[in-house]
Design a protein around this motif. Structure first.
Motif, mmCIF file in Angstrom:
data_model
loop_
_atom_site.group_PDB
_atom_site.id
_atom_site.type_symbol
_atom_site.label_atom_id
_atom_site.label_comp_id
_atom_site.label_asym_id
_atom_site.label_seq_id
_atom_site.Cartn_x
_atom_site.Cartn_y
_atom_site.Cartn_z
ATOM 1 N N PHE A 30 0.878 -0.945 0.051
ATOM 2 C CA PHE A 30 0.088 0.128 0.109
ATOM 3 C C PHE A 30 0.931 1.195 -0.151
ATOM 4 O O PHE A 30 0.746 2.209 -0.766
ATOM 5 N N ILE A 31 1.854 1.124 0.698
ATOM 6 C CA ILE A 31 2.883 2.493 0.864
ATOM 7 C C ILE A 31 3.530 2.575 -0.376
ATOM 8 O O ILE A 31 3.713 3.905 -1.033
ATOM 9 N N ALA A 32 3.804 1.428 -1.030
ATOM 10 C CA ALA A 32 4.414 1.479 -2.416
ATOM 11 C C ALA A 32 3.563 1.995 -3.389
ATOM 12 O O ALA A 32 4.084 2.913 -4.430
ATOM 13 N N PHE A 33 2.524 1.842 -3.430
ATOM 14 C CA PHE A 33 1.330 2.320 -4.092
ATOM 15 C C PHE A 33 1.347 3.866 -4.147
ATOM 16 O O PHE A 33 1.222 4.406 -5.070
ATOM 17 N N ILE A 34 1.241 4.358 -2.852
ATOM 18 C CA ILE A 34 1.226 5.827 -2.527
ATOM 19 C C ILE A 34 2.281 6.691 -3.104
ATOM 20 O O ILE A 34 2.187 7.474 -3.852
ATOM 21 N N LEU A 35 3.537 5.951 -2.968
ATOM 22 C CA LEU A 35 4.744 6.523 -3.533
ATOM 23 C C LEU A 35 4.534 6.562 -5.029
ATOM 24 O O LEU A 35 5.045 7.388 -5.513
ATOM 25 N N ASP A 36 4.325 5.327 -5.657
ATOM 26 C CA ASP A 36 4.222 5.376 -7.257
ATOM 27 C C ASP A 36 3.032 6.604 -7.683
ATOM 28 O O ASP A 36 3.479 7.217 -8.846
ATOM 29 N N PHE A 37 1.973 6.786 -6.876
ATOM 30 C CA PHE A 37 1.305 7.567 -7.295
ATOM 31 C C PHE A 37 1.634 9.081 -7.184
ATOM 32 O O PHE A 37 1.580 9.866 -8.125
ATOM 33 N N LEU A 38 2.593 9.436 -5.993
ATOM 34 C CA LEU A 38 3.105 10.683 -5.841
ATOM 35 C C LEU A 38 4.225 10.853 -7.081
ATOM 36 O O LEU A 38 4.547 12.175 -7.450
ATOM 37 N N ILE A 39 4.850 9.899 -7.558
ATOM 38 C CA ILE A 39 5.823 10.127 -8.543
ATOM 39 C C ILE A 39 5.426 10.046 -10.029
ATOM 40 O O ILE A 39 5.595 10.930 -10.784
ATOM 41 N N VAL A 40 4.358 9.226 -10.363
ATOM 42 C CA VAL A 40 3.774 9.083 -11.646
ATOM 43 C C VAL A 40 2.632 10.296 -11.950
ATOM 44 O O VAL A 40 2.693 10.829 -13.130
ATOM 45 N N SER A 41 1.842 10.594 -10.899
ATOM 46 C CA SER A 41 1.035 11.572 -11.116
ATOM 47 C C SER A 41 1.359 12.683 -11.840
ATOM 48 O O SER A 41 0.602 13.424 -12.891
ATOM 49 N N PRO A 42 2.305 13.603 -11.203
ATOM 50 C CA PRO A 42 2.966 14.543 -11.902
ATOM 51 C C PRO A 42 3.264 14.447 -13.428
ATOM 52 O O PRO A 42 3.118 15.229 -14.224
ATOM 53 N N ILE A 43 3.851 13.455 -13.681
ATOM 54 C CA ILE A 43 4.292 13.123 -15.048
ATOM 55 C C ILE A 43 3.270 12.956 -16.088
ATOM 56 O O ILE A 43 3.193 13.449 -17.086
ATOM 57 N N VAL A 44 2.042 12.395 -15.581
ATOM 58 C CA VAL A 44 0.990 12.097 -16.364
ATOM 59 C C VAL A 44 0.107 13.217 -16.582
ATOM 60 O O VAL A 44 -0.258 13.454 -17.686
ATOM 61 N N SER A 45 0.107 14.251 -15.319
ATOM 62 C CA SER A 45 -0.527 15.506 -15.587
ATOM 63 C C SER A 45 0.214 16.370 -16.564
ATOM 64 O O SER A 45 -0.545 17.153 -17.318
ATOM 65 N N LEU A 46 1.634 16.409 -16.822
ATOM 66 C CA LEU A 46 2.232 17.239 -17.539
ATOM 67 C C LEU A 46 1.750 16.596 -19.020
ATOM 68 O O LEU A 46 1.687 17.383 -20.129
ATOM 69 N N MET A 47 1.732 15.099 -19.198
ATOM 70 C CA MET A 47 1.360 14.583 -20.451
ATOM 71 C C MET A 47 0.122 15.138 -20.992
ATOM 72 O O MET A 47 -0.026 15.358 -22.179
ATOM 73 N N VAL A 48 -0.769 15.114 -20.153
ATOM 74 C CA VAL A 48 -2.389 15.605 -20.518
ATOM 75 C C VAL A 48 -2.590 16.908 -20.387
ATOM 76 O O VAL A 48 -3.929 17.266 -20.743
ATOM 77 N N SER A 49 -1.590 17.860 -19.989
ATOM 78 C CA SER A 49 -2.082 19.267 -19.590
ATOM 79 C C SER A 49 -2.509 19.903 -20.607
ATOM 80 O O SER A 49 -3.667 20.718 -20.531
ATOM 81 N N GLY A 50 -2.135 19.860 -21.709
ATOM 82 C CA GLY A 50 -2.765 20.753 -22.993
ATOM 83 C C GLY A 50 -4.096 20.019 -23.369
ATOM 84 O O GLY A 50 -5.035 20.976 -23.648
#
Length: 402
Positions: A30-50
């Motif tokens: 579960f903690i690993a999932f939270i860490l992955d979310f914190l790492i991946v979500s900014p990258i995905v947000s940047l990809m779909v921002s436009g």
């Protein structure tokens, strides 16, 4: 020829299946999932921002925008592909996601033993992991009751999450397994019941034609009074009501889109004329050129008349069109030919969709005719005074005015 006995002890009791792997603790995962979310979500947000900004713009301009719905689907598709790609390569290169790697967890093949995960295993695991969210995350709950803490995406990819720590998870107890199994069976039964009821209602609605009605009602404007109109007559009514300032530009745009997609052969010219009325600047010129692909068409004559009344004769447009008659009534009124305007208005009053709107023009022309008769200076009255008086008397009788 001899065939192996698949029930033989040496096959079912293989050491490969009896070996107990070092199962990762649920809390670590579960903690690993939270860490992955914190790492991946900014990258995905940047990809779909436009695309996200464009989607917001579509819905700000129109809350029922079809382009917005397509953009939302593209948004989810791009985000999912990004997550799958990052997780796949992370598993293939590190045998773990960033969060799992930090917490000393690894994803290994199971029940087969191989040194590294194959690329296909990484892809299947990542796609199944993302797909589990479509089922409200219920497949993830399998880790609670499964003896080896394996969820659906791990079974689909023949993988298991293990820990490199000295202490590992012994797995769920028998009561936990039974409770989870019972709960999953009950959830499946409830989902199946809801799906069956929903399917039955959908079939009933489909048989009754409710979906066809719903699609038509959302595709066409609700501001037009006569719901029975269709095809070119409905487009004609929409143009007339727009010029009479009885419907909004959004309504006319919806009708033009419906005509362009639903009846492009018969209604295309008038639909482009509607687009011309709604546009400005260079876009207006572009639609004018589309309307005037045939210079003799009624749509082209009307569009040219609105821009340069002296360049064309309004009478060259089809008088069968209500929009032509609306413009003609206004033209005659501006020329102070009030009787001529009333004759055109009288014909338009027989159209149910225009009746309420055109009555205002009727009252306005009667009032102007009455004032012109009083002053005899209000301009030319092409009919005789007796004809004009008949219109006024007819108005008084109709509305009970003395």
């Amino acid at each position: 020829m001899l065939f192996p006995d698949l029930s033989a002890p040496e096959i079912n009791n293989s050491q490969q299946f009896k070996a107990q792997p070092a199962i990762a603790f649920l809390m670590d995962r579960f903690i690993a999932f939270i860490l992955d979310f914190l790492i991946v979500s900014p990258i995905v947000s940047l990809m779909v921002s436009g695309l996200l900004r464009q989607t917001k713009t579509f819905f700000l301009l129109n809350s029922r925008s079809e382009e917005g719905l397509v953009a939302v689907m593209m948004l989810f598709a791009v985000g999912s592909i990004g997550v799958v790609a990052m997780q796949t390569w992370s598993l293939y290169l590190l045998q773990a996601t960033p969060g799992q790697y930090f917490l000393q967890l690894r994803v290994v093949s199971y029940p087969s033993s191989q040194k590294r995960l194959s690329f296909s295993q990484c892809v299947v695991r990542s796609v199944s992991w993302c797909g589990s969210f479509l089922l409200l995350g219920l497949p993830f709950l399998g880790v609670v009751g499964h003896p080896l803490r394996r969820a659906f995406h791990e079974k689909a990819s023949d993988t298991i999450v293990v820990t490199l720590k000295k202490v590992s998870d012994p797995g769920p107890s028998m009561p936990e397994q039974r409770l989870m199994t019972s709960w999953m069976q009950f959830s499946f039964a409830m989902f199946a019941l809801v799906a069956f009821v929903g399917l039955a209602k959908s079939y009933q609605a489909l048989s009754a034609g409710e979906y066809h009605t719903a699609v038509e009602s959302t595709a066409m404007c609700q501001e037009i009074p006569d719901k029975e109109l269709s095809g070119t007559q409905r487009m004609d009514a929409a143009l007339s009501l727009f010029l009479l300032k009885e419907i909004s530009s959004e309504c006319l745009n919806k009708e033009s889109e419906h005509s362009l997609w639903g009846d492009p052969v018969n209604s295309q010219a008038m639909a482009y004329f509607a687009k011309y009325l709604l546009s400005e600047g260079d876009e207006r010129k572009e639609y004018h050129s589309k309307v005037c692909e045939s210079r003799t068409s009624s749509g082209c004559i009307l569009a040219t008349y609105l821009d340069n009344p002296d360049d064309v004769q309004l009478g060259d447009a089809s008088r069968k069109l209500w929009v032509t008659q609306v413009l003609e009534a206004d033209h005659l009124y501006s020329q102070k030919d009030f009787v001529g305007s009333l004759e055109v208005i009288e014909n338009l009053q027989t159209v149910p969709a225009l009746r309420q709107a055109i009555d205002k023009k009727y009252v306005r022309s009667i009032w102007a005719l009455k004032e012109s008769l009083k002053s005899r200076k209000g301009g030319r009255v092409p009919a005789s005074s007796s004809d004009a008086q008949e219109w006024i008397e007819g108005f008084k009788e109709k509305y009970g005015v003395r």
